[in-house]
Design a protein around this motif. Sequence first.
Motif, PDB file in Angstrom:
ATOM      1  N   LYS A   1      71.379 -73.660 -97.610  1.00  0.00           N
ATOM      2  CA  LYS A   1      72.217 -72.461 -97.748  1.00  0.00           C
ATOM      3  C   LYS A   1      72.668 -71.904 -96.403  1.00  0.00           C
ATOM      4  CE  LYS A   1      70.422 -70.915-102.209  1.00  0.00           C
ATOM      5  NZ  LYS A   1      69.738 -69.832-102.938  1.00  0.00           N
ATOM      6  N   ALA A   2      72.079 -72.390 -95.318  1.00  0.00           N
ATOM      7  CA  ALA A   2      72.467 -71.898 -93.988  1.00  0.00           C
ATOM      8  C   ALA A   2      73.901 -72.308 -93.684  1.00  0.00           C
ATOM      9  CB  ALA A   2      71.525 -72.447 -92.926  1.00  0.00           C
TER      10      ALA A   2
ATOM     11  N   MET B   1      65.916 -79.679 -90.257  1.00  0.00           N
ATOM     12  CA  MET B   1      65.986 -78.262 -90.608  1.00  0.00           C
ATOM     13  C   MET B   1      67.181 -77.984 -91.514  1.00  0.00           C
ATOM     14  SD  MET B   1      64.959 -76.285 -87.086  1.00  0.00           S
ATOM     15  CE  MET B   1      63.697 -76.939 -86.010  1.00  0.00           C
ATOM     16  N   TRP B   2      68.324 -78.583 -91.193  1.00  0.00           N
ATOM     17  CA  TRP B   2      69.515 -78.397 -92.038  1.00  0.00           C
ATOM     18  C   TRP B   2      69.234 -78.882 -93.455  1.00  0.00           C
ATOM     19  CZ3 TRP B   2      73.333 -75.275 -91.207  1.00  0.00           C
ATOM     20  CH2 TRP B   2      73.811 -75.045 -89.910  1.00  0.00           C
ATOM     21  N   SER B   3      68.507 -79.988 -93.575  1.00  0.00           N
ATOM     22  CA  SER B   3      68.247 -80.543 -94.906  1.00  0.00           C
ATOM     23  C   SER B   3      67.358 -79.623 -95.737  1.00  0.00           C
ATOM     24  CB  SER B   3      67.598 -81.932 -94.792  1.00  0.00           C
ATOM     25  OG  SER B   3      66.263 -81.844 -94.347  1.00  0.00           O
TER      26      SER B   3
ATOM     27  N   ARG C   1      63.019 -67.809 -93.512  1.00  0.00           N
ATOM     28  CA  ARG C   1      63.930 -68.890 -93.133  1.00  0.00           C
ATOM     29  C   ARG C   1      63.259 -69.859 -92.171  1.00  0.00           C
ATOM     30  NH1 ARG C   1      69.570 -65.606 -91.836  1.00  0.00           N
ATOM     31  NH2 ARG C   1      70.186 -65.197 -94.014  1.00  0.00           N
ATOM     32  N   LEU C   2      62.528 -69.325 -91.208  1.00  0.00           N
ATOM     33  CA  LEU C   2      61.838 -70.168 -90.238  1.00  0.00           C
ATOM     34  C   LEU C   2      60.855 -71.100 -90.946  1.00  0.00           C
ATOM     35  CD1 LEU C   2      60.480 -69.285 -86.780  1.00  0.00           C
ATOM     36  CD2 LEU C   2      58.890 -70.204 -88.449  1.00  0.00           C
ATOM     37  N   CYS C   3      60.090 -70.559 -91.892  1.00  0.00           N
ATOM     38  CA  CYS C   3      59.116 -71.395 -92.589  1.00  0.00           C
ATOM     39  C   CYS C   3      59.803 -72.438 -93.467  1.00  0.00           C
ATOM     40  CB  CYS C   3      58.173 -70.529 -93.418  1.00  0.00           C
ATOM     41  SG  CYS C   3      56.931 -69.673 -92.412  1.00  0.00           S
ATOM     42  N   MET C   4      60.912 -72.076 -94.092  1.00  0.00           N
ATOM     43  CA  MET C   4      61.647 -73.063 -94.878  1.00  0.00           C
ATOM     44  C   MET C   4      62.186 -74.172 -93.982  1.00  0.00           C
ATOM     45  SD  MET C   4      63.828 -71.190 -97.894  1.00  0.00           S
ATOM     46  CE  MET C   4      64.329 -69.721 -97.017  1.00  0.00           C
ATOM     47  N   ALA C   5      62.797 -73.791 -92.866  1.00  0.00           N
ATOM     48  CA  ALA C   5      63.415 -74.774 -91.971  1.00  0.00           C
ATOM     49  C   ALA C   5      62.395 -75.744 -91.399  1.00  0.00           C
ATOM     50  CB  ALA C   5      64.150 -74.054 -90.836  1.00  0.00           C
ATOM     51  N   MET C   6      61.151 -75.262 -91.179  1.00  0.00           N
ATOM     52  CA  MET C   6      60.134 -76.089 -90.518  1.00  0.00           C
ATOM     53  C   MET C   6      59.080 -76.624 -91.487  1.00  0.00           C
ATOM     54  SD  MET C   6      59.675 -74.132 -86.876  1.00  0.00           S
ATOM     55  CE  MET C   6      59.154 -75.612 -85.994  1.00  0.00           C
TER      56      MET C   6
ATOM     57  N   LYS D   1      75.319 -71.559 -90.416  1.00  0.00           N
ATOM     58  CA  LYS D   1      75.485 -71.788 -88.983  1.00  0.00           C
ATOM     59  C   LYS D   1      74.114 -71.939 -88.339  1.00  0.00           C
ATOM     60  CE  LYS D   1      75.994 -66.809 -88.194  1.00  0.00           C
ATOM     61  NZ  LYS D   1      76.818 -65.745 -87.596  1.00  0.00           N
ATOM     62  N   MET D   2      74.102 -72.551 -87.175  1.00  0.00           N
ATOM     63  CA  MET D   2      72.854 -72.837 -86.470  1.00  0.00           C
ATOM     64  C   MET D   2      72.011 -71.575 -86.272  1.00  0.00           C
ATOM     65  SD  MET D   2      71.143 -75.293 -84.722  1.00  0.00           S
ATOM     66  CE  MET D   2      72.070 -76.422 -83.714  1.00  0.00           C
ATOM     67  N   GLU D   3      72.663 -70.461 -85.964  1.00  0.00           N
ATOM     68  CA  GLU D   3      71.940 -69.218 -85.688  1.00  0.00           C
ATOM     69  C   GLU D   3      71.148 -68.728 -86.895  1.00  0.00           C
ATOM     70  OE1 GLU D   3      75.294 -69.465 -82.774  1.00  0.00           O
ATOM     71  OE2 GLU D   3      75.064 -69.822 -84.919  1.00  0.00           O
ATOM     72  N   ASP D   4      71.513 -69.172 -88.097  1.00  0.00           N
ATOM     73  CA  ASP D   4      70.842 -68.706 -89.308  1.00  0.00           C
ATOM     74  C   ASP D   4      69.699 -69.610 -89.756  1.00  0.00           C
ATOM     75  OD1 ASP D   4      72.590 -66.592 -89.438  1.00  0.00           O
ATOM     76  OD2 ASP D   4      73.939 -67.549 -90.882  1.00  0.00           O
ATOM     77  N   LEU D   5      69.537 -70.767 -89.137  1.00  0.00           N
ATOM     78  CA  LEU D   5      68.548 -71.735 -89.623  1.00  0.00           C
ATOM     79  C   LEU D   5      67.140 -71.153 -89.690  1.00  0.00           C
ATOM     80  CD1 LEU D   5      69.343 -75.239 -88.070  1.00  0.00           C
ATOM     81  CD2 LEU D   5      69.332 -74.602 -90.488  1.00  0.00           C
ATOM     82  N   ALA D   6      66.740 -70.444 -88.651  1.00  0.00           N
ATOM     83  CA  ALA D   6      65.363 -69.940 -88.571  1.00  0.00           C
ATOM     84  C   ALA D   6      65.340 -68.467 -88.173  1.00  0.00           C
ATOM     85  CB  ALA D   6      64.558 -70.773 -87.579  1.00  0.00           C
TER      86      ALA D   6
END
Length: 199
Positions: free
Chosen positions: A117-118, A111-113, A130-135, A120-125
């Motif tokens: 631009k995230a 997900m970080w990869s 953002r959720l769709c990008m992370a996953m 912190k962890m709370e912003d990943l999804a």
Amino acid sequence: MTPLPRSFYDRDTVEVAKGLLGKVLVREAPSVRMAVKIVETEAYVGPHDKACHASKGMTERNRVMFGEPGHAYVYFIYGMYHCLNIVTEREGYPAAVLIRAGEPLEGVDAMWSMRKKARKMEDLASGPGRLCMAMDIDRKLNGIDMCQKGPLYVEDGKAESFDIVSSRRIGVDYAGEYKDKPWRFYIKDSPYVSVTCYH
């Protein structure tokens, strides 16, 4: 864990939206399994709901909404973001739940990869785009059956108790009297929610 059955989605959309909180969204990518706990959802309730994509009838874009419950409805907005919805209620009645935010559980490095631009962890999804990008969720997954194991499905989370907050939905100011329906739901005090209060 097994995917949630079709009967879970084949019922009132608002109840499904609340019921999905605490469940685990799984993305089985070719090289990694990613998973988030669903912490925020929005209900879009049929053709009379002016915020719903189906309010103006069936189109090629929203055709999946008119089909069998439990399928993914993935669309592209603002020329840059994908959003994941899960179709609800009986076939022929277009309704769905938007998955707005998740708490990362598995495959976090992947997900970080994808969310460079995230900060912190709370912003990943924390937000539907953002959720769709992370996953790695995009239109290629539109229409897939989420009631069987595959690239995308929802399974039960661990048993826990939490309070559910409801508010009006985000970004639907065009929807007349439906813009103020309290059909957005999130887990109270979760730091992974996109917006904690929206009136």
